[in-house]
Design a protein around this motif. Structure first.
Motif, PDB file in Angstrom:
ATOM      1  N   TYR A  92      -0.704  -1.899   0.570  1.00 59.62           N
ATOM      2  CA  TYR A  92      -2.088  -2.358   0.406  1.00 59.62           C
ATOM      3  C   TYR A  92      -2.354  -3.426   1.458  1.00 59.62           C
ATOM      4  CZ  TYR A  92      -1.935  -0.047  -4.128  1.00 59.62           C
ATOM      5  OH  TYR A  92      -1.829   0.886  -5.126  1.00 59.62           O
ATOM      6  N   ALA A  93      -3.625  -3.723   1.693  1.00 54.28           N
ATOM      7  CA  ALA A  93      -3.944  -4.810   2.625  1.00 54.28           C
ATOM      8  C   ALA A  93      -3.434  -6.122   2.031  1.00 54.28           C
ATOM      9  CB  ALA A  93      -5.445  -4.885   2.849  1.00 54.28           C
ATOM     10  N   PRO A  94      -2.992  -7.057   2.889  1.00 54.20           N
ATOM     11  CA  PRO A  94      -2.466  -8.321   2.354  1.00 54.20           C
ATOM     12  C   PRO A  94      -3.449  -9.032   1.428  1.00 54.20           C
ATOM     13  CG  PRO A  94      -2.007  -8.157   4.706  1.00 54.20           C
ATOM     14  CD  PRO A  94      -2.867  -6.974   4.355  1.00 54.20           C
ATOM     15  N   GLU A  95      -4.763  -8.901   1.697  1.00 57.35           N
ATOM     16  CA  GLU A  95      -5.725  -9.629   0.855  1.00 57.35           C
ATOM     17  C   GLU A  95      -6.130  -8.836  -0.396  1.00 57.35           C
ATOM     18  OE1 GLU A  95      -6.686  -7.817   4.165  1.00 57.35           O
ATOM     19  OE2 GLU A  95      -5.841  -9.804   4.574  1.00 57.35           O
ATOM     20  N   ASP A  96      -5.651  -7.610  -0.552  1.00 55.51           N
ATOM     21  CA  ASP A  96      -6.044  -6.805  -1.725  1.00 55.51           C
ATOM     22  C   ASP A  96      -5.548  -7.432  -3.030  1.00 55.51           C
ATOM     23  OD1 ASP A  96      -7.392  -4.951  -0.270  1.00 55.51           O
ATOM     24  OD2 ASP A  96      -5.990  -3.290  -0.669  1.00 55.51           O
ATOM     25  N   ASP A  97      -6.271  -7.072  -4.092  1.00 56.96           N
ATOM     26  CA  ASP A  97      -5.902  -7.597  -5.405  1.00 56.96           C
ATOM     27  C   ASP A  97      -4.986  -6.592  -6.102  1.00 56.96           C
ATOM     28  OD1 ASP A  97      -5.767  -9.192  -7.572  1.00 56.96           O
ATOM     29  OD2 ASP A  97      -7.804  -8.833  -8.272  1.00 56.96           O
ATOM     30  N   PHE A  98      -3.802  -6.411  -5.550  1.00 60.82           N
ATOM     31  CA  PHE A  98      -2.810  -5.520  -6.165  1.00 60.82           C
ATOM     32  C   PHE A  98      -1.495  -6.272  -6.238  1.00 60.82           C
ATOM     33  CE2 PHE A  98       0.863  -2.809  -5.962  1.00 60.82           C
ATOM     34  CZ  PHE A  98       0.608  -1.902  -6.979  1.00 60.82           C
ATOM     35  N   THR A  99      -0.940  -6.364  -7.412  1.00 60.13           N
ATOM     36  CA  THR A  99       0.339  -7.054  -7.594  1.00 60.13           C
ATOM     37  C   THR A  99       1.349  -6.056  -8.151  1.00 60.13           C
ATOM     38  OG1 THR A  99      -0.754  -9.182  -7.993  1.00 60.13           O
ATOM     39  CG2 THR A  99       1.504  -8.947  -8.821  1.00 60.13           C
TER      40      THR A  99
ATOM     41  N   ASP B 270       3.813 -10.569  10.398  1.00 62.93           N
ATOM     42  CA  ASP B 270       3.914  -9.161  10.027  1.00 62.93           C
ATOM     43  C   ASP B 270       3.440  -8.333  11.214  1.00 62.93           C
ATOM     44  OD1 ASP B 270       3.675  -6.631   9.065  1.00 62.93           O
ATOM     45  OD2 ASP B 270       2.281  -7.129   7.435  1.00 62.93           O
ATOM     46  N   PRO B 271       4.318  -7.530  11.821  1.00 59.57           N
ATOM     47  CA  PRO B 271       3.897  -6.741  13.000  1.00 59.57           C
ATOM     48  C   PRO B 271       2.674  -5.864  12.736  1.00 59.57           C
ATOM     49  CG  PRO B 271       6.150  -6.164  12.290  1.00 59.57           C
ATOM     50  CD  PRO B 271       5.718  -7.336  11.467  1.00 59.57           C
ATOM     51  N   THR B 272       2.438  -5.508  11.480  1.00 56.83           N
ATOM     52  CA  THR B 272       1.267  -4.681  11.159  1.00 56.83           C
ATOM     53  C   THR B 272      -0.034  -5.487  11.211  1.00 56.83           C
ATOM     54  OG1 THR B 272       2.725  -3.469   9.689  1.00 56.83           O
ATOM     55  CG2 THR B 272       0.390  -3.034   9.442  1.00 56.83           C
ATOM     56  N   HIS B 273       0.075  -6.808  11.103  1.00 59.57           N
ATOM     57  CA  HIS B 273      -1.116  -7.668  11.126  1.00 59.57           C
ATOM     58  C   HIS B 273      -0.915  -8.773  12.148  1.00 59.57           C
ATOM     59  CE1 HIS B 273      -1.095  -5.767   7.106  1.00 59.57           C
ATOM     60  NE2 HIS B 273      -2.379  -5.613   7.384  1.00 59.57           N
TER      61      HIS B 273
ATOM     62  N   PRO C 177      -3.542 -13.080  -3.798  1.00 62.26           N
ATOM     63  CA  PRO C 177      -2.912 -12.732  -5.083  1.00 62.26           C
ATOM     64  C   PRO C 177      -1.398 -12.557  -4.916  1.00 62.26           C
ATOM     65  CG  PRO C 177      -4.858 -11.384  -4.687  1.00 62.26           C
ATOM     66  CD  PRO C 177      -4.587 -12.129  -3.415  1.00 62.26           C
ATOM     67  N   PRO C 178      -0.640 -12.779  -5.994  1.00 61.37           N
ATOM     68  CA  PRO C 178       0.818 -12.584  -5.907  1.00 61.37           C
ATOM     69  C   PRO C 178       1.168 -11.166  -5.474  1.00 61.37           C
ATOM     70  CG  PRO C 178       0.102 -12.993  -8.191  1.00 61.37           C
ATOM     71  CD  PRO C 178      -1.083 -13.194  -7.320  1.00 61.37           C
ATOM     72  N   ILE C 179       2.304 -11.011  -4.784  1.00 64.06           N
ATOM     73  CA  ILE C 179       2.733  -9.661  -4.391  1.00 64.06           C
ATOM     74  C   ILE C 179       3.636  -9.024  -5.443  1.00 64.06           C
ATOM     75  CG2 ILE C 179       2.402  -9.895  -1.905  1.00 64.06           C
ATOM     76  CD1 ILE C 179       5.396 -10.459  -1.602  1.00 64.06           C
TER      77      ILE C 179
ATOM     78  N   ILE D  47       3.819  -5.743   3.307  1.00 65.23           N
ATOM     79  CA  ILE D  47       4.126  -6.989   2.585  1.00 65.23           C
ATOM     80  C   ILE D  47       3.509  -6.980   1.191  1.00 65.23           C
ATOM     81  CG2 ILE D  47       4.563  -8.447   4.572  1.00 65.23           C
ATOM     82  CD1 ILE D  47       1.772  -9.504   4.424  1.00 65.23           C
ATOM     83  N   ARG D  48       2.396  -6.225   1.043  1.00 67.79           N
ATOM     84  CA  ARG D  48       1.875  -5.990  -0.309  1.00 67.79           C
ATOM     85  C   ARG D  48       1.998  -4.499  -0.568  1.00 67.79           C
ATOM     86  NH1 ARG D  48      -0.988  -8.993  -3.533  1.00 67.79           N
ATOM     87  NH2 ARG D  48      -1.683 -10.408  -1.911  1.00 67.79           N
ATOM     88  N   SER D  49       2.833  -4.144  -1.489  1.00 68.97           N
ATOM     89  CA  SER D  49       3.120  -2.725  -1.759  1.00 68.97           C
ATOM     90  C   SER D  49       3.323  -2.540  -3.247  1.00 68.97           C
ATOM     91  CB  SER D  49       4.442  -2.290  -1.102  1.00 68.97           C
ATOM     92  OG  SER D  49       4.419  -2.423   0.275  1.00 68.97           O
ATOM     93  N   ASP D  50       3.310  -1.287  -3.645  1.00 73.13           N
ATOM     94  CA  ASP D  50       3.823  -0.968  -4.979  1.00 73.13           C
ATOM     95  C   ASP D  50       5.347  -0.913  -4.830  1.00 73.13           C
ATOM     96  OD1 ASP D  50       4.362  -0.215  -7.505  1.00 73.13           O
ATOM     97  OD2 ASP D  50       3.474   1.782  -7.359  1.00 73.13           O
ATOM     98  N   PHE D  51       5.950  -2.103  -4.819  1.00 76.17           N
ATOM     99  CA  PHE D  51       7.377  -2.238  -4.488  1.00 76.17           C
ATOM    100  C   PHE D  51       8.261  -1.461  -5.465  1.00 76.17           C
ATOM    101  CE2 PHE D  51       6.015  -6.311  -2.413  1.00 76.17           C
ATOM    102  CZ  PHE D  51       6.561  -6.080  -1.164  1.00 76.17           C
TER     103      PHE D  51
END
Ligand code: FRU
Ligand code: FRU
Length: 490
Positions: free
Chosen positions: A18-25, A250-253, A323-325, A376-380
């Protein structure tokens, strides 16, 4: 994923970014964390390790050498890093930052007296002394500098906790750490909640033929205080956790700097805030529990998260919370010293936790835990059979944990052998020694353990037993990557 008989199946995680700023934890669920007990051998006898060898740090012997030559207690440690988490040497020297305390204190009293200290040794040396060959350089900050940021100067204790150090432009250092003020009564209770803040301070690093020294660190920049929206505050819970900043790019950003840190989900202590998503069971799983069942056991007092923030200025003094990751609601109360480790295009979140901070109904060893995703923000995905356990100290989950100062007689002598594991390039892992031994014969640590190595392949993270001697490398070995030397030799 298939369930182990008698246990639930782990939660399905996609690793989707997800985008780093997304609201997904991402959630480390109870279904995930119960995989740890599922792999523990119920027949393991007193003082044996009940966990699989491939996820267990080899047993550390009791006769360890002391890296500080008896000058200070040493625990959480880290080295110089650049934006990509590589570990450069500086003018031919390796530099390590450690929490240190006076050896006149009992080892368990160290936390309220911790200061940032540093060590150095020559890089690129083939044979080193057994204790790692470090020279203790002293404290990093000038006296009183880290206490100056607190408006309320009536603290009973003021201390410096973990973080990370980045090197920029030749010899500029930025230290990211946790400045902490305690406001305690004589009996140890809180007059008001303790006040941990994420702080940055800038200094300069110097070296000549004789050693390494630092200047600066007078100005301390208060980067972040817990907000009560994403990250629990002292008003919500006087026992909250908010500390251990680690910054990276983060190389992606490109062009942005991010920070991960330890937090708690922002609920009032005791609020019954866990959800069915925090449980993570598949519909119809015969071993599922409802959120109410877990909370009836008291699991909602354990509400860890891993925070994310993004820098607002080039000097990295101003930051905005995202939001927390990861959250571990109803699973564990502490996800400490988080770090982001990028390998083969995958993003690993590594974090340490204690056996004693697991929620009711969940158990697992002291050690480092890992979660892998595509950003860095994923469904880990928790590593290793969906459990999250990357490298534990030897432990026997059939017997109570005991404590580092009073080990349980049935525990494996290595149960508290190491903590505060930090994963370095090439999978090397350093940690500090807490207690080695069982009730009748144990010694306290206060120095760094032997470095070990992990093979990190997708969601499999296993101990490399061909490294060093049966998997144990050298004591207090925090090597720089020679390819990344800064400043040439003096
Ligand atoms: C881990 C830790 C860190 C903290 C420090 C305090 O060992 O709990 O989270 O910064 O120790 O001593
Ligand atoms: C190195 C050194 C360091 C000391 C500094 C003082 O030449 O002696 O050991 O910290 O210089 O300026």
């Amino acid at each position: 994923p298939e369930a182990i008989p008698g246990f639930p199946a782990p939660t399905v995680h996609t690793q989707e970014a997800y985008a780093p700023e997304d609201d997904f934890t991402a959630k480390w669920t109870r279904a995930d964390a119960r995989q740890i007990k599922a792999m523990s051998d119920p027949a393991a006898a007193s003082r044996e390790n009940s966990m699989p060898d491939e996820y267990t740090m080899p047993t550390v012997p009791q006769d360890f050498p002391d890296m500080s030559n008896e000058q200070v207690w040493v625990w959480d440690s880290w080295t110089l890093t650049d934006g990509s988490s590589a570990q450069p040497s500086f003018k031919g020297w390796e530099v390590v930052f450690s929490l240190v305390a006076d050896r006149k204190l009992g080892f368990d009293d160290r936390h309220t007296y911790a200061k940032l200290g540093y060590f150095f040794r020559k890089a690129d040396v083939a044979e080193r002394p057994e204790n790692g060959g470090w020279t203790y350089g002293g404290l990093v900050f000038p006296e009183g500098a880290s206490g100056a940021i607190f408006e309320d100067q009536s603290f009973s204790h003021q201390t410096e906790w973990s973080g990370s150090t980045r090197i920029f432009d030749g010899n500029k250092l930025r230290i990211f750490y946790t400045a902490v003020a305690f406001y305690r009564n004589e009996d140890g209770s809180n007059r008001k909640p303790y006040d941990p803040r994420l702080v940055q301070s800038e200094g300069r690093l110097f070296a000549d033929d004789n050693g390494v020294w630092m200047t600066g660190f007078r100005d301390q920049h208060d980067m972040l205080q817990a907000d009560g929206e994403y990250y629990q505050t002292g008003e919500q819970n006087e026992f909250f956790n908010f500390r251990d900043p680690f910054t990276f790019e983060d190389p992606t950003h490109p062009g942005k700097t991010f920070m991960v840190f330890e937090g708690n989900s922002a609920f009032a202590r005791g609020e019954r805030a866990c959800t069915e998503e925090d449980m993570g069971y598949a519909p119809g799983d015969p071993h599922a529990e409802t959120a109410d069942e877990a909370m009836d056991m008291g699991a909602h007092f354990q509400m860890a998260n891993v925070g994310l923030a993004v820098a607002d200025n080039a000097a990295l003094t101003e930051w905005t919370f995202l939001p927390p990751i990861l959250s571990a609601n109803c699973v564990n109360d502490q996800t400490e010293r988080p770090q982001i480790y990028i390998k083969d295009g995958k993003y690993y979140l590594f974090t340490i936790t204690h056996r004693g901070t697991y929620a009711a109904g969940i158990d697992g060893p002291e050690g480092v835990y890992g979660f892998v995703g595509n950003g860095i923000r994923s469904d880990f995905q928790p590593v290793n059979r969906g459990s999250g356990l990357a490298l534990g100290s030897p432990a026997n989950l059939n017997f109570p944990a005991g404590t580092p100062f009073a080990p349980n007689p049935d525990q494996h002598p290595g149960q508290f052998q190491a903590y505060s594991h930090y994963v370095m390039p090439d999978g090397l892992v350093q940690s500090f020694i807490d207690t080695i031994g069982t009730s009748d014969d144990f010694v306290r640590g206060g120095t760094l353990a032997p470095t070990v190595r992990l093979d990190i392949e997708g969601d499999d993270v296993t101990v490399d037993r061909s490294y060093g001697t049966n998997g144990l490398g050298q004591w207090a070995d925090i090597p720089s990557g020679y390819a990344h030397e800064i400043g040439g030799t003096p």
